[in-house]
Design a protein around this motif. Structure first.
Motif, PDB file in Angstrom:
ATOM      1  N   THR A   1       0.829  -1.203   0.000  1.00 37.47           N
ATOM      2  CA  THR A   1       0.000   0.000   0.000  1.00 37.47           C
ATOM      3  C   THR A   1       0.863   1.253   0.000  1.00 37.47           C
ATOM      4  O   THR A   1       0.611   2.211  -0.757  1.00 37.47           O
ATOM      5  CB  THR A   1      -0.926   0.007   1.234  1.00 37.47           C
TER       6      THR A   1
ATOM      7  N   LEU B   1     -15.732  -9.259   1.405  1.00 39.07           N
ATOM      8  CA  LEU B   1     -14.577  -8.725   0.692  1.00 39.07           C
ATOM      9  C   LEU B   1     -14.842  -7.313   0.183  1.00 39.07           C
ATOM     10  O   LEU B   1     -13.946  -6.466   0.176  1.00 39.07           O
ATOM     11  CB  LEU B   1     -14.196  -9.650  -0.468  1.00 39.07           C
TER      12      LEU B   1
ATOM     13  N   ALA C   1     -14.253  -5.090   3.126  1.00 34.75           N
ATOM     14  CA  ALA C   1     -12.838  -5.038   3.508  1.00 34.75           C
ATOM     15  C   ALA C   1     -12.036  -4.209   2.519  1.00 34.75           C
ATOM     16  O   ALA C   1     -11.189  -3.392   2.919  1.00 34.75           O
ATOM     17  CB  ALA C   1     -12.271  -6.453   3.586  1.00 34.75           C
ATOM     18  N   LEU C   2     -12.273  -4.384   1.233  1.00 36.19           N
ATOM     19  CA  LEU C   2     -11.532  -3.631   0.215  1.00 36.19           C
ATOM     20  C   LEU C   2     -11.901  -2.150   0.249  1.00 36.19           C
ATOM     21  O   LEU C   2     -11.044  -1.286   0.069  1.00 36.19           O
ATOM     22  CB  LEU C   2     -11.799  -4.232  -1.168  1.00 36.19           C
TER      23      LEU C   2
ATOM     24  N   TYR D   1      -9.960  -0.277   2.758  1.00 32.53           N
ATOM     25  CA  TYR D   1      -8.607   0.059   2.337  1.00 32.53           C
ATOM     26  C   TYR D   1      -8.610   0.971   1.108  1.00 32.53           C
ATOM     27  O   TYR D   1      -7.656   1.008   0.340  1.00 32.53           O
ATOM     28  CB  TYR D   1      -7.812  -1.220   2.051  1.00 32.53           C
TER      29      TYR D   1
ATOM     30  N   VAL E   1      -8.710 -12.552   5.034  1.00 29.22           N
ATOM     31  CA  VAL E   1      -9.131 -11.331   4.341  1.00 29.22           C
ATOM     32  C   VAL E   1      -7.939 -10.389   4.162  1.00 29.22           C
ATOM     33  O   VAL E   1      -7.733  -9.820   3.075  1.00 29.22           O
ATOM     34  CB  VAL E   1     -10.276 -10.638   5.105  1.00 29.22           C
ATOM     35  N   SER E   2      -7.136 -10.226   5.207  1.00 29.79           N
ATOM     36  CA  SER E   2      -5.963  -9.354   5.112  1.00 29.79           C
ATOM     37  C   SER E   2      -4.994  -9.829   4.033  1.00 29.79           C
ATOM     38  O   SER E   2      -4.437  -9.029   3.273  1.00 29.79           O
ATOM     39  CB  SER E   2      -5.233  -9.292   6.460  1.00 29.79           C
TER      40      SER E   2
ATOM     41  N   VAL F   1      -6.469  -8.964   0.571  1.00 25.05           N
ATOM     42  CA  VAL F   1      -6.333  -7.538   0.283  1.00 25.05           C
ATOM     43  C   VAL F   1      -4.899  -7.214  -0.139  1.00 25.05           C
ATOM     44  O   VAL F   1      -4.666  -6.451  -1.089  1.00 25.05           O
ATOM     45  CB  VAL F   1      -6.744  -6.692   1.505  1.00 25.05           C
ATOM     46  N   GLN F   2      -3.946  -7.803   0.551  1.00 20.97           N
ATOM     47  CA  GLN F   2      -2.541  -7.586   0.211  1.00 20.97           C
ATOM     48  C   GLN F   2      -2.236  -8.090  -1.206  1.00 20.97           C
ATOM     49  O   GLN F   2      -1.530  -7.430  -1.974  1.00 20.97           O
ATOM     50  CB  GLN F   2      -1.645  -8.295   1.223  1.00 20.97           C
TER      51      GLN F   2
ATOM     52  N   VAL G   1      -4.366  -8.402  -3.692  1.00 26.32           N
ATOM     53  CA  VAL G   1      -5.028  -7.511  -4.640  1.00 26.32           C
ATOM     54  C   VAL G   1      -4.172  -6.268  -4.874  1.00 26.32           C
ATOM     55  O   VAL G   1      -3.993  -5.821  -6.014  1.00 26.32           O
ATOM     56  CB  VAL G   1      -6.434  -7.128  -4.131  1.00 26.32           C
ATOM     57  N   GLU G   2      -3.634  -5.713  -3.808  1.00 23.69           N
ATOM     58  CA  GLU G   2      -2.778  -4.525  -3.919  1.00 23.69           C
ATOM     59  C   GLU G   2      -1.560  -4.811  -4.786  1.00 23.69           C
ATOM     60  O   GLU G   2      -1.162  -4.006  -5.639  1.00 23.69           O
ATOM     61  CB  GLU G   2      -2.328  -4.089  -2.520  1.00 23.69           C
TER      62      GLU G   2
END
Length: 388
Positions: free
Chosen positions: A115, A149, A152-153, A156, A260-261, A264-265, A267-268
Motif C-alpha cells: 500500500t 470482501l 474489507a476492500l 482500504y 481477508v488481510s 487484500v494484500q 489484490v494490492e
C-alpha cells in the motif's frame, strides 16, 4: 541539472524503512520503469541531495517514545508543497510530531508495504490514483463472502464493484457491468464449485482475458484451480480459512480476518504488477499500426511514445489504462517537465474503448474539442495514424 523523482525518508529509520525501499525498487522493475530516474534521500544527505523543484514524496516514520526526529526538516518539506505520509505503529498522537497532526497517517504492519509503495507510485503519476476492483461470484454460493470482501476492500480505499451494491435501479445492468469491468485494475473471482455453470461468470472471465486484467482467483475447499484467465494469481482456500470452518453456506460463510488481510494484500500487489502488461498491450498495438505507415516512433523510459515531426516538434502518446477521465488530460508536473524537454506541441492519451458506454465515449469526444490533450480510441488507431 538531472531531473529525478525523490523519496525522502525522515523520522526514526528502522528495518521497515529498508523493506519499503527495497519493495519500491522491485515494483519499478515490474512496471518497467528506470530505477535511475528515482532516488531515495535520507535526512543526513538532505542538504546535499534534495532539490526543491523536483517531484517528491516524503515518508515520516514515527517513534514510540515520542522522539520527533527531523521535525524541522519536515516543516521545510511541507512548505515546499510536498506530500508527507506519517507512518505510526501504535498511536498517531504519541509517535507523530504536531506539525503533521493534520496529515492522514497510516498505521504500519508488514502487509501495508504494498500500500505504501503504491501510494508513492500514484503520487508520481506511475499508477492510477483510482484503485478499482471487480468481484465476480455466483450469488447462490458465495454472497456472504463477496459482501465481506467488498467491505474489507472499501475499508482500504478501493473502489469496489459488486453487482448488488454498485448498480443503481434502472441502470442497464449488462452495459454498466462491462463498463465498470473495463475500468477496474483487478478482478477477484470467487471460484466456488458451480461458478463456471453461470453464463454471466463465464462472460466476465472472457472479458478479463480480452482486457488482460489481473485476476485473483480464490479457490474454494475441495475444488480445483480453473485455467480461466491469462493473468491469474490463485489462492487455494481450505476450511481453516473460514470462520468455524463453514464454507458452503452462501448467507453465513465468512473468511477469517487473517485470510481477508492476505487477500487484500494480494489484490494490492496484483494491481501494480498488472499495470505494465496492460500498458504494453496498448503500446504494442499502437506501434505496430504506426510502423505500417512508416512513422518513426520511440518508447521513452517512462512508458510513453514520442514521434518526431518535420517541424522539429514532437508528439507524445500516453497509454491510459481503463477509462480516461478529464483529470487524465492534465499531465502531472513531472510529465510536463519531460514534455518541455522534448519541445512537444501535441499530447494524446491512447486507450482501449471496447465495452465503454456510448455516453462516456461521447463525453471524451466532447473533451477532444475543448482540451489541449486529446484522446485516441484503440478501435480508431488505424484510421487516426493513417490520417495524421
Amino acid at each position: 541539472m538531472e531531473y529525478k523523482y525523490q523519496i525522502v525518508l525522515t523520522g526514526t529509520i528502522t528495518s521497515a524503512t529498508t523493506e519499503i525501499t527495497e519493495l519500491f525498487y522491485k515494483k519499478l522493475e515490474e512496471l518497467q520503469l528506470l530505477s535511475n530516474a528515482y532516488k531515495t534521500i535520507n535526512a543526513s544527505d538532505f542538504d546535499k541531495e534534495y532539490k526543491g523543484n523536483q517531484p517528491t514524496f516524503v515518508l515520516y516514520f514515527g517513534n514510540s517514545e515520542g522522539n520527533f526526529e527531523d521535525a524541522n526538516l519536515v516543516e521545510k518539506l511541507l512548505k515546499d508543497g510536498n506530500i508527507v505520509l506519517p507512518i505510526f505503529y501504535n498511536s498517531f498522537r504519541e509517535e507523530i510530531p504536531p506539525i503533521l497532526s493534520n496529515q492522514n497517517g497510516l498505521q504500519y504492519s508488514n502487509d501495508k508495504n504494498d500500500t505504501i509503495v503504491n501510494l508513492i507510485l500514484e503520487s508520481f503519476g506511475k499508477l492510477r490514483n483510482s484503485r478499482k476492483v471487480f468481484i465476480s461470484y455466483k450469488r447462490d454460493e458465495s454472497t456472504s463472502v463477496a459482501i465481506q470482501l467488498y467491505e474489507a476492500l472499501e475499508k482500504y480505499n478501493f473502489d469496489v464493484f459488486l453487482d448488488t451494491h454498485s448498480i443503481k435501479p434502472g441502470e442497464p445492468f449488462q452495459d454498466e457491468l462491462w463498463h465498470r469491468m473495463t475500468d477496474c485494475d483487478v478482478i477477484v473471482i470467487l471460484n466456488t464449485p458451480k461458478f463456471l455453470e453461470s453464463n454471466w461468470c463465464k462472460e466476465e472471465i472472457a472479458e478479463a482475458n480480452v482486457k488482460q486484467i489481473g485476476v485473483v482467483q480464490l479457490i474454494w475447499p475441495n475444488h480445483i484451480l480453473e485455467r480461466i484467465a491469462e493473468v491469474c494469481f490463485p489462492i487455494n482456500l481450505n476450511e481453516n480459512n473460514f470462520i468455524n470452518k463453514v464454507y458452503n453456506n452462501k448467507d453465513t460463510s465468512k473468511l477469517t480476518n487473517e485470510t481477508v488481510s492476505s487477500i487484500v494484500q494480494q489484490v494490492e500487489s496484483v494491481r501494480a504488477r498488472n499495470l505494465a502488461s496492460r500498458q504494453d498491450n496498448l503500446i504494442t498495438e499502437f506501434l505496430n499500426i504506426a510502423r505500417t505507415y512508416g512513422k518513426g516512433m520511440n518508447i521513452q523510459p517512462e512508458r510513453f511514445i514520442t514521434e518526431k515531426l518535420d517541424n522539429k516538434k514532437r508528439r507524445i502518446f500516453i497509454p491510459t489504462v481503463g477509462i480516461p477521465q478529464s483529470i487524465d488530460c492534465d499531465p502531472s508536473s513531472a510529465l510536463m517537465k519531460e514534455i518541455d524537454d522534448f519541445s512537444v506541441n501535441e499530447v494524446y492519451l491512447i486507450y482501449d474503448d471496447i465495452r465503454i458506454k456510448e455516453k462516456w465515449l461521447n463525453h471524451l469526444d466532447y473533451l477532444n474539442n475543448h482540451l489541449d490533450v486529446k484522446t485516441i480510441k484503440k478501435q480508431k488507431f488505424d484510421e487516426w495514424l493513417q490520417n495524421h
